[in-house]
Design a protein around this motif. Structure first.
Motif, short mmCIF file in Angstrom:
data_model
loop_
_atom_site.label_atom_id
_atom_site.label_comp_id
_atom_site.label_asym_id
_atom_site.label_seq_id
_atom_site.Cartn_x
_atom_site.Cartn_y
_atom_site.Cartn_z
N VAL A 6 0.63 6.63 9.89
CA VAL A 6 0.79 5.33 9.74
C VAL A 6 0.77 5.19 8.12
N ALA A 7 1.77 4.61 7.22
CA ALA A 7 1.81 4.58 5.87
C ALA A 7 2.41 3.33 5.31
N PRO A 8 1.35 2.26 5.34
CA PRO A 8 1.79 1.01 4.77
C PRO A 8 2.05 0.93 3.24
N SER A 9 3.16 0.25 3.01
CA SER A 9 3.54 -0.10 1.53
C SER A 9 2.43 -1.07 1.08
N ILE A 10 2.01 -0.77 -0.20
CA ILE A 10 1.32 -1.89 -0.93
C ILE A 10 2.14 -2.83 -1.72
N LEU A 11 3.68 -2.72 -1.50
CA LEU A 11 4.35 -3.52 -2.25
C LEU A 11 4.14 -4.86 -1.95
N ALA A 16 -2.93 -9.16 -8.06
CA ALA A 16 -4.20 -9.31 -8.50
C ALA A 16 -5.38 -8.90 -7.67
N ALA A 17 -5.25 -8.48 -6.49
CA ALA A 17 -6.24 -8.11 -5.57
C ALA A 17 -5.79 -6.73 -4.94
N MET A 18 -5.17 -5.96 -5.65
CA MET A 18 -4.76 -4.46 -5.34
C MET A 18 -5.90 -3.68 -4.80
N GLY A 19 -6.84 -3.63 -5.42
CA GLY A 19 -7.89 -2.73 -5.11
C GLY A 19 -8.47 -3.20 -3.53
N GLU A 20 -8.68 -4.45 -3.34
CA GLU A 20 -9.29 -4.96 -2.08
C GLU A 20 -8.34 -4.67 -1.00
N ALA A 21 -6.71 -4.80 -1.37
CA ALA A 21 -5.92 -4.52 -0.22
C ALA A 21 -6.03 -3.22 0.02
N VAL A 22 -5.98 -2.24 -0.80
CA VAL A 22 -5.85 -0.82 -0.48
C VAL A 22 -7.10 -0.42 0.45
N GLU A 24 -8.81 -2.36 2.52
CA GLU A 24 -8.49 -2.91 3.64
C GLU A 24 -7.58 -2.14 4.55
N LEU A 25 -6.52 -1.63 3.96
CA LEU A 25 -5.64 -0.76 4.61
C LEU A 25 -6.39 0.50 5.03
N GLU A 26 -7.19 0.93 4.22
CA GLU A 26 -8.08 2.19 4.63
C GLU A 26 -9.21 2.00 5.86
N ARG A 27 -9.65 0.73 5.67
CA ARG A 27 -10.60 0.42 6.84
C ARG A 27 -9.68 0.31 8.23
N CYS A 28 -8.55 -0.13 7.99
CA CYS A 28 -7.69 -0.43 9.24
C CYS A 28 -6.82 0.78 9.97
N GLY A 29 -7.21 1.86 9.15
CA GLY A 29 -6.88 2.95 9.79
C GLY A 29 -5.42 3.89 9.28
N ALA A 30 -5.22 3.21 8.10
CA ALA A 30 -3.78 3.86 7.41
C ALA A 30 -4.07 5.22 7.23
N ASP A 31 -3.04 6.12 7.28
CA ASP A 31 -3.00 7.52 6.94
C ASP A 31 -2.90 7.91 5.63
N VAL A 56 -5.07 2.61 -8.14
CA VAL A 56 -5.16 2.67 -6.60
C VAL A 56 -6.07 3.96 -6.03
N ARG A 57 -5.51 5.24 -6.93
CA ARG A 57 -6.19 6.48 -6.74
C ARG A 57 -7.66 6.33 -6.99
N ARG A 58 -8.16 5.52 -7.66
CA ARG A 58 -9.72 5.49 -8.07
C ARG A 58 -10.25 4.41 -6.73
N ARG A 59 -9.46 3.87 -5.83
CA ARG A 59 -9.93 2.93 -4.91
C ARG A 59 -10.00 3.78 -3.45
N THR A 60 -9.17 4.79 -3.61
CA THR A 60 -9.09 5.45 -2.10
C THR A 60 -8.76 6.97 -2.32
N ALA A 61 -9.55 7.66 -1.20
CA ALA A 61 -8.98 9.18 -0.97
C ALA A 61 -7.88 9.24 -0.27
N LEU A 62 -7.34 8.31 0.33
CA LEU A 62 -5.94 8.47 1.30
C LEU A 62 -4.98 9.02 0.29
N PRO A 63 -4.09 10.03 0.68
CA PRO A 63 -2.96 10.19 0.11
C PRO A 63 -2.14 9.29 -0.19
N LEU A 64 -1.68 9.26 -1.56
CA LEU A 64 -0.69 8.22 -2.01
C LEU A 64 0.75 8.88 -2.16
#
Length: 147
Positions: A6-11, A16-22, A24-31, A56-64
């Motif tokens: 699962v690879a959701p787009s952050i587009l 203004a809330a990109m960190g929170e969105a990322v 949330e995607l991680e919490r919801c199980g994005a790969d 975004v890299r600073r907010r997640t360990a998920l692959p970008l």
């Protein structure tokens, strides 16, 4: 057997809330996180660049997966690798030689993807697909969200 990711787009996230969105995607199980970079030349819209990828890299360990919808994607590639991209996906239509682009990206130490627009024939890409880590077959035309 290949894994479906699962690879959701952050587009479509609120910039203004990109960190929170990322988060949330991680919490919801994005790969992985798909980042649509548009330059205003290859496609008419402009989205974000290396600074956003770095944030975004600073907010997640998920692959970008950084999807470069850009003219001269290889000229921009190193900046996105330094910003934290794990996968660079470039459009076959923006490259003179897609196989060479895949090799150049992999030489930067990241995975390489090839994207194709809905009307791009795959016949000329078979050789590069054997080297690519990912194929993104667009179901919409690049840069035209909401199709």
């Amino acid at each position: 057997m290949r894994k479906i990711c699962v690879a959701p787009s952050i587009l479509s996230a609120d910039f203004a809330a990109m960190g929170e969105a990322v988060t949330e995607l991680e919490r919801c199980g994005a790969d992985l996180i798909h980042c649509d970079v548009m330059d205003g030349a290859f496609v008419p819209k402009i989205t974000f660049g290396t600074d956003m990828i770095s944030a975004v890299r600073r907010r997640t360990a998920l692959p970008l997966d950084v999807h470069l919808m850009c003219v001269d994607p290889l000229g921009k590639a190193e900046g996105f690798v330094r910003a934290g991209a794990d996968i660079l996906t470039v459009h076959a239509e923006a490259c003179d030689d897609a196989a060479a682009a895949v090799r150049a990206i992999r030489a930067m130490g990241v995975r390489a993807g090839i994207a194709v627009s809905p009307d791009t024939p795959l016949e000329g890409l078979w050789g590069c697909l054997e080297e690519a880590d990912m194929l993104l077959v667009m179901s919409v035309y690049p840069g035209r969200g909401g199709q």
